[in-house]
Design an enzyme around this catalytic site. Structure first.
Site, PDB file in Angstrom:
ATOM      1  N   GLU A 277       0.845  -1.185   0.000  1.00 15.58           N
ATOM      2  CA  GLU A 277       0.000   0.000   0.000  1.00 15.58           C
ATOM      3  C   GLU A 277       0.890   1.247   0.000  1.00 15.58           C
ATOM      4  O   GLU A 277       2.021   1.214   0.515  1.00 15.58           O
ATOM      5  CB  GLU A 277      -0.920   0.047   1.240  1.00 15.58           C
ATOM      6  CG  GLU A 277      -1.866  -1.147   1.370  1.00 15.58           C
ATOM      7  CD  GLU A 277      -3.078  -1.041   0.449  1.00 15.58           C
ATOM      8  OE1 GLU A 277      -3.219  -0.012  -0.237  1.00 15.58           O
ATOM      9  OE2 GLU A 277      -3.872  -1.998   0.426  1.00 15.58           O
ATOM     10  N   CYS A 278       0.354   2.351  -0.521  1.00  9.45           N
ATOM     11  CA  CYS A 278       1.144   3.592  -0.564  1.00  9.45           C
ATOM     12  C   CYS A 278       1.016   4.395   0.720  1.00  9.45           C
ATOM     13  O   CYS A 278       1.787   5.328   0.950  1.00  9.45           O
ATOM     14  CB  CYS A 278       0.720   4.452  -1.747  1.00  9.45           C
ATOM     15  SG  CYS A 278      -0.959   5.100  -1.615  1.00  9.45           S
TER      16      CYS A 278
END
Length: 236
Positions: free
Chosen positions: A231-232
């Protein structure tokens, strides 16, 4: 006006189990007439949601669409964003880092290939801070995402409705859908999509951090390949 604390999340998640994404979005439009925002990276799932909102449900006023211009998108993505804006007459709101306005200026200020030297800072500058600013300026009560449980193991238990760290509602109408169902909807309704999907990019993010996905790989295997990330930081 509805607020994020007006809703019983457990009851809503039970109610939405097995529901079509259209029905979940119809609830959101009716229950949150002000402060409902779609966040979109203009991946195929995002555009399916836009199609439901703008072609089928057509609320008045239209639901704002928040797009993050990270300055590192594929050219095809930026061209497609404009195509989608024109096709649906989107109420589009684009947010990006305040300090610079091009990839070259970003590299000059923060160093070349920051995504390799400090990916957390890279994502904070290009995504997390602009998103939080956009949600605040749009007076967001609830934001809609295009995430699905089958996209990654980290999303396997994702609810239909949750609260983010700031207390806003986060609505995931495609939570229980599969990639196959999304593409079936796209085919049936002739929904436009980013041409990069036809070139093996199952999930499309920043150009330096996105690669095509091989046979048998997870849908998001092409994001941050070899970096141990899933995930960012937006969906924590």
């Amino acid at each position: 006006m509805a607020t994020s604390t007006s809703f019983d999340l457990d009851a809503l998640n039970q109610q939405f189990e097995g529901a079509h994404p259209r029905d979940i979005l119809a609830w959101a439009v009716a229950a949150i007439p002000q402060g409902l925002v779609q966040t979109s990276a203009f991946n195929v799932d995002d555009v399916m949601i836009t199609d439901l909102l703008y072609r089928e449900l057509q609320p008045t006023p239209a639901v704002p669409v928040l797009f993050l211009d990270t300055l590192h998108h594929f050219p095809e993505t930026l061209e497609f964003v404009q195509k989608a804006k024109d096709t649906y007459q989107l109420d589009l709101h684009t947010y990006k880092i305040r300090e610079v306005d091009s990839r070259a200026a970003f590299a000059e200020r923060y160093g070349d290939r920051l995504w390799e030297t400090n990916v957390e800072q890279f994502h904070y500058l290009t995504k997390i801070e602009p998103l939080q600013r956009g949600l605040a300026e749009l007076n967001t009560v609830a934001w809609i995402t295009g995430r699905r449980r089958d996209q990654a193991v980290t999303r396997a238990d994702m609810p239909y409705v949750e609260r983010d760290k700031d207390g806003r509602l986060k609505i995931n109408p495609l939570a229980a859908w599969t990639r196959k169902q999304t593409w079936a909807y796209v085919a049936e309704h002739h929904v436009i999509y980013n041409p990069l999907h036809d070139r093996g990019y199952a999930s499309i993010g920043d150009e330096p951090l996105t690669t095509p996905v091989g046979e048998g790989e997870d849908e998001r295997a092409g994001r941050w390949r070899g970096m141990g990330k899933t995930e960012c930081g937006i969906h924590i």
